[in-house]
Design a protein around this motif. Structure first.
Motif, mmCIF file in Angstrom:
data_model
loop_
_atom_site.group_PDB
_atom_site.id
_atom_site.type_symbol
_atom_site.label_atom_id
_atom_site.label_comp_id
_atom_site.label_asym_id
_atom_site.label_seq_id
_atom_site.Cartn_x
_atom_site.Cartn_y
_atom_site.Cartn_z
ATOM 1 N N GLN A 68 0.844 -1.199 0.000
ATOM 2 C CA GLN A 68 0.000 0.000 0.000
ATOM 3 C C GLN A 68 0.871 1.237 0.000
ATOM 4 O O GLN A 68 2.096 1.136 -0.090
ATOM 5 C CB GLN A 68 -1.046 -0.017 1.102
ATOM 6 C CG GLN A 68 -0.574 -0.145 2.525
ATOM 7 C CD GLN A 68 -1.783 -0.247 3.485
ATOM 8 O OE1 GLN A 68 -2.268 -1.322 3.745
ATOM 9 N NE2 GLN A 68 -2.239 0.886 4.002
ATOM 10 N N GLY A 69 0.226 2.413 0.108
ATOM 11 C CA GLY A 69 0.968 3.666 -0.068
ATOM 12 C C GLY A 69 2.056 3.873 0.969
ATOM 13 O O GLY A 69 3.164 4.316 0.646
ATOM 14 N N ARG A 70 1.759 3.551 2.236
ATOM 15 C CA ARG A 70 2.746 3.845 3.282
ATOM 16 C C ARG A 70 3.997 2.998 3.140
ATOM 17 O O ARG A 70 5.069 3.373 3.610
ATOM 18 C CB ARG A 70 2.110 3.694 4.667
ATOM 19 C CG ARG A 70 1.791 2.300 5.078
ATOM 20 C CD ARG A 70 0.809 2.278 6.206
ATOM 21 N NE ARG A 70 -0.500 2.756 5.777
ATOM 22 C CZ ARG A 70 -1.547 2.897 6.583
ATOM 23 N NH1 ARG A 70 -1.436 2.620 7.857
ATOM 24 N NH2 ARG A 70 -2.710 3.297 6.124
ATOM 25 N N GLU A 122 6.109 4.947 0.900
ATOM 26 C CA GLU A 122 6.700 6.072 1.654
ATOM 27 C C GLU A 122 7.861 5.572 2.517
ATOM 28 O O GLU A 122 8.903 6.219 2.620
ATOM 29 C CB GLU A 122 5.638 6.698 2.575
ATOM 30 C CG GLU A 122 4.524 7.384 1.816
ATOM 31 C CD GLU A 122 3.268 7.590 2.678
ATOM 32 O OE1 GLU A 122 3.305 7.299 3.893
ATOM 33 O OE2 GLU A 122 2.258 8.026 2.118
ATOM 34 N N PHE A 175 0.243 13.837 4.370
ATOM 35 C CA PHE A 175 -0.818 13.111 5.051
ATOM 36 C C PHE A 175 -0.225 12.335 6.229
ATOM 37 O O PHE A 175 0.976 12.274 6.398
ATOM 38 C CB PHE A 175 -1.603 12.202 4.094
ATOM 39 C CG PHE A 175 -2.913 11.808 4.708
ATOM 40 C CD1 PHE A 175 -3.812 12.794 5.119
ATOM 41 C CD2 PHE A 175 -3.242 10.483 4.950
ATOM 42 C CE1 PHE A 175 -5.009 12.452 5.751
ATOM 43 C CE2 PHE A 175 -4.437 10.146 5.572
ATOM 44 C CZ PHE A 175 -5.322 11.122 5.970
ATOM 45 N N THR A 223 0.341 9.277 7.244
ATOM 46 C CA THR A 223 1.352 8.214 7.159
ATOM 47 C C THR A 223 2.688 8.773 6.653
ATOM 48 O O THR A 223 3.753 8.323 7.084
ATOM 49 C CB THR A 223 0.893 7.087 6.214
ATOM 50 O OG1 THR A 223 0.557 7.658 4.944
ATOM 51 C CG2 THR A 223 -0.297 6.338 6.769
ATOM 52 N N THR A 274 1.245 16.685 -2.464
ATOM 53 C CA THR A 274 0.177 15.682 -2.355
ATOM 54 C C THR A 274 -0.997 16.099 -3.238
ATOM 55 O O THR A 274 -1.534 17.198 -3.069
ATOM 56 C CB THR A 274 -0.294 15.584 -0.884
ATOM 57 O OG1 THR A 274 0.850 15.431 -0.043
ATOM 58 C CG2 THR A 274 -1.231 14.421 -0.679
ATOM 59 N N ASN A 323 -5.084 15.700 0.786
ATOM 60 C CA ASN A 323 -6.043 15.047 1.685
ATOM 61 C C ASN A 323 -6.164 15.749 3.030
ATOM 62 O O ASN A 323 -7.261 16.085 3.471
ATOM 63 C CB ASN A 323 -5.636 13.576 1.861
ATOM 64 C CG ASN A 323 -6.674 12.777 2.616
ATOM 65 O OD1 ASN A 323 -7.727 13.284 2.990
ATOM 66 N ND2 ASN A 323 -6.393 11.511 2.853
ATOM 67 N N ASP A 355 2.899 12.641 -4.122
ATOM 68 C CA ASP A 355 2.019 11.670 -3.471
ATOM 69 C C ASP A 355 0.770 11.627 -4.342
ATOM 70 O O ASP A 355 -0.049 12.547 -4.346
ATOM 71 C CB ASP A 355 1.713 12.139 -2.042
ATOM 72 C CG ASP A 355 0.741 11.202 -1.325
ATOM 73 O OD1 ASP A 355 0.001 10.469 -2.015
ATOM 74 O OD2 ASP A 355 0.693 11.218 -0.084
ATOM 75 N N CYS A 414 -1.910 9.508 -4.683
ATOM 76 C CA CYS A 414 -3.098 8.680 -4.365
ATOM 77 C C CYS A 414 -4.346 9.070 -5.158
ATOM 78 O O CYS A 414 -5.065 8.228 -5.647
ATOM 79 C CB CYS A 414 -3.497 8.839 -2.907
ATOM 80 S SG CYS A 414 -2.275 8.391 -1.750
ATOM 81 N N ARG A 415 -4.597 10.379 -5.236
ATOM 82 C CA ARG A 415 -5.859 10.826 -5.872
ATOM 83 C C ARG A 415 -5.545 11.659 -7.116
ATOM 84 O O ARG A 415 -6.146 12.684 -7.371
ATOM 85 C CB ARG A 415 -6.713 11.586 -4.845
ATOM 86 C CG ARG A 415 -7.077 10.684 -3.669
ATOM 87 C CD ARG A 415 -7.934 11.357 -2.629
ATOM 88 N NE ARG A 415 -8.208 10.436 -1.535
ATOM 89 C CZ ARG A 415 -7.367 10.189 -0.516
ATOM 90 N NH1 ARG A 415 -6.211 10.827 -0.445
ATOM 91 N NH2 ARG A 415 -7.708 9.319 0.418
ATOM 92 N N SER A 422 -0.817 5.131 -3.326
ATOM 93 C CA SER A 422 -1.694 4.149 -2.700
ATOM 94 C C SER A 422 -2.779 3.837 -3.722
ATOM 95 O O SER A 422 -3.626 4.679 -4.008
ATOM 96 C CB SER A 422 -2.320 4.736 -1.432
ATOM 97 O OG SER A 422 -3.370 3.891 -1.007
ATOM 98 N N LYS A 439 -6.987 4.153 -3.592
ATOM 99 C CA LYS A 439 -7.867 5.301 -3.865
ATOM 100 C C LYS A 439 -8.219 5.293 -5.353
ATOM 101 O O LYS A 439 -9.120 4.572 -5.763
ATOM 102 C CB LYS A 439 -7.178 6.611 -3.467
ATOM 103 C CG LYS A 439 -7.127 6.854 -1.967
ATOM 104 C CD LYS A 439 -5.990 6.186 -1.300
ATOM 105 C CE LYS A 439 -5.809 6.620 0.135
ATOM 106 N NZ LYS A 439 -4.801 5.802 0.817
HETATM 107 C C1 PLP Z 1 -2.638 11.501 0.668
HETATM 108 C C2 PLP Z 1 -2.341 10.130 1.207
HETATM 109 N N1 PLP Z 1 -1.075 9.673 1.181
HETATM 110 C C3 PLP Z 1 -0.756 8.453 1.616
HETATM 111 C C4 PLP Z 1 -1.710 7.598 2.137
HETATM 112 C C5 PLP Z 1 -1.295 6.228 2.633
HETATM 113 O O1 PLP Z 1 -1.794 5.209 1.819
HETATM 114 P P1 PLP Z 1 -2.089 3.740 2.425
HETATM 115 O O2 PLP Z 1 -3.271 3.868 3.332
HETATM 116 O O3 PLP Z 1 -2.373 2.907 1.218
HETATM 117 O O4 PLP Z 1 -0.886 3.287 3.146
HETATM 118 C C6 PLP Z 1 -3.035 8.030 2.199
HETATM 119 C C7 PLP Z 1 -4.069 7.141 2.766
HETATM 120 O O5 PLP Z 1 -5.158 7.529 3.100
HETATM 121 C C8 PLP Z 1 -3.356 9.326 1.720
HETATM 122 O O6 PLP Z 1 -4.609 9.784 1.724
#
Ligand code: PLP
Length: 458
Positions: A99-101, A104, A124, A126, A182, A186, A215, A217-218, A255, A258
């Motif tokens: 996953q995203g973290r 990171e 964010f 994490t 980011t 978020n 970052d 994710c979105r 990540s 999303k």
């Molecule tokens: C902007 C952002 N970065 C990183 C993450 C971390 O991703 P993950 O939950 O897949 O580890 C999130 C998760 O909500 C996020 O919203």
């Protein structure tokens, strides 16, 4: 009157949800130490805790699972994902992560040293914690408008370029091993970043020889905001816009839970070959081999399909309008929300909603608890529980500027009547809001405390 856009899909499989009684909800939240992460999911009626990994996959994604190749090394699934990542993001290399973290963590472990700093618009939780875990400093340099919930700005996620420039001059580029941005932002309300801002942030980082990681994710939601709001982009495809965004960066953390519409997955992408080799070594140590990174082959296939679906403009139009619908309905009822609506979530300004509760008594968290007790709705606090921390220099608690409750909307899961129900629950709480009190923390770990902290009502 806001219009709710019809869903561009119909429902083929249903999952029952149940609203347990108010008495049962009171018991459940008490048992969970007043932490919504501690609830059993079956005791939640409408789950707006997160849009991460909670979306509904499409029939094409479910079909893709069946052709997943589970070979340990060099699977077809990996190559299908590699092709899609290259088409959308354009980086030379990537490693899949669970996953995203995890992405990171790998990035921080190979680049970041104690006392160094990493600027972003807003990190964010994490990312913030991964940086702090290495005794380094996450630095948030978003534009001032982001901190004023009432100010309308088309790109409230933009980096403040002057602050970034000054920060780099004062800190020294040699103490900044990489810089971030980011999209969408978020922690700052799911607000987008403009292409112009991305270009200029990139220029500042590159002029200072600081590698630039997005970052992402979105990224798809951000791409559609650019198409809607930034002049010169109205006729360009979301894919084309995405490619331009990432052409300005040296890499990305992602990540996939999303905008790639999957329940698990992520990746770390980069251009630099040496960095890829270092990331690969770290990946093999902690996640898995280079071509699966802690995921099953079928997950890689679902991500490959989801990444492309995420950019579908009809879907994105529905998605952003659904969020805007909830935001406008709440606004009409006098609920103070962050405006304009973000991409994946509506953010309620809890400082204004509960002026009687000081930040040290967690107003946003108090609202999360009330939403659960009143209507079985699970949300998340993005305020002092998540981000207050002790300043090592002064020993004082530093509180974040915003106390928000995030209502994150899972992708392709809830309908208009679910959202109308959420608005009704807010109306009920509004009637008795002046009598609501805050909470105190009875247990909290040092990092990422919001996940496991326990509370008692005051
Ligand atoms: C902007 C952002 N970065 C990183 C993450 C971390 O991703 P993950 O939950 O897949 O580890 C999130 C998760 O909500 C996020 O919203």
């Amino acid at each position: 009157m806001p219009i709710h856009p019809p869903e561009p899909f119909r429902i083929k499989m249903v999952e029952p949800i149940e609203l347990i009684t108010k008495e049962e909800r009171r018991e459940a939240i008490k048992h969970a130490g007043y932490n919504l992460f501690g609830l059993k999911a079956e005791d939640v009626f409408i789950d707006l805790l997160t849009d991460s990994g909670t979306g509904a996959m499409s029939q094409e994604q479910w079909s893709a699972l069946m052709v997943g190749d589970e070979s340990y090394a060099g699977s077809r699934s990996y190559h299908r994902l590699a092709e899609t990542v290259s088409k959308i993001f354009g980086f030379n290399h990537f490693v899949p992560t669970h996953q995203g973290r995890a992405a990171e963590n790998i990035l921080c472990s190979i680049l970041l040293k104690e006392k160094q700093s990493v600027p972003s618009n807003t990190h964010f939780d994490t990312t913030d914690a991964n940086i702090r875990a290495r005794k380094a400093n996450p630095v948030n340099l978003v534009i001032d408008e982001a901190y004023d919930p009432g100010v309308k700005h088309p790109f409230k996620g933009n980096m403040d370029l002057e602050k970034l420039d000054n920060f780099i001059s004062q800190t020294g580029a040699e103490n900044i091993p990489f810089g971030m941005l980011t999209i969408t932002n978020n922690a700052g309300g799911g607000q987008p970043v403009s292409m112009e801002n991305i270009r200029l942030v990139s220029k500042i980082y590159r002029d200072n020889k600081i590698p630039f990681f997005i970052d992402a994710c979105r990224y798809a939601e951000n791409t559609y905001f650019i198409k809607l709001r930034e002049s010169g982009f109205e006729d360009r495809s979301t894919l084309d816009i995405a490619r331009e965004i990432f052409s300005h960066a040296d890499g990305a953390t992602m990540s996939a839970k999303k905008d790639a519409h999957v329940n698990i997955g992520g990746f770390l992408a980069m251009n630099d070959h040496q960095l890829y080799q270092n990331a690969g070594n770290e990946l093999i140590l902690r996640e898995g081999f280079l071509t699966y990174g802690g995921l099953a082959g079928r997950d890689l296939d679902a991500i490959a399909v989801g990444l492309q679906e995420g950019l579908d403009e009809k879907y994105l139009s529905y998605r952003l309008n659904q969020t805007a619908y909830l935001a406008e309905k709440l606004f009409e009822k006098g609920i103070p929300i962050l405006r304009p609506a973000g991409g994946h979530a509506v953010y309620v300004d809890a400082k204004s909603f509960f002026p009687q509760i000081p930040q040290s008594e967690y107003p946003a968290h108090a609202l999360c608890v009330e939403l659960y007790i009143e209507g079985g709705i699970r949300t998340i606090e993005i305020g002092s529980v998540m981000f207050a921390h002790i300043d090592p220099a002064t020993g004082e608690t530093v509180y974040p500027q915003l106390e928000l409750v995030r209502l994150a909307i899972p992708r392709r899961v809830y309908t208009q009547s679910h959202l109308d129900y959420v608005v009704d629950v807010f109306s009920k709480i509004t009637g008795r809001k002046d009598n609501i009190k805050g909470l105190k923390i009875t247990y909290a770990p040092e990092l990422l405390r919001h996940f496991t902290a326990r509370f008692e009502p005051l």
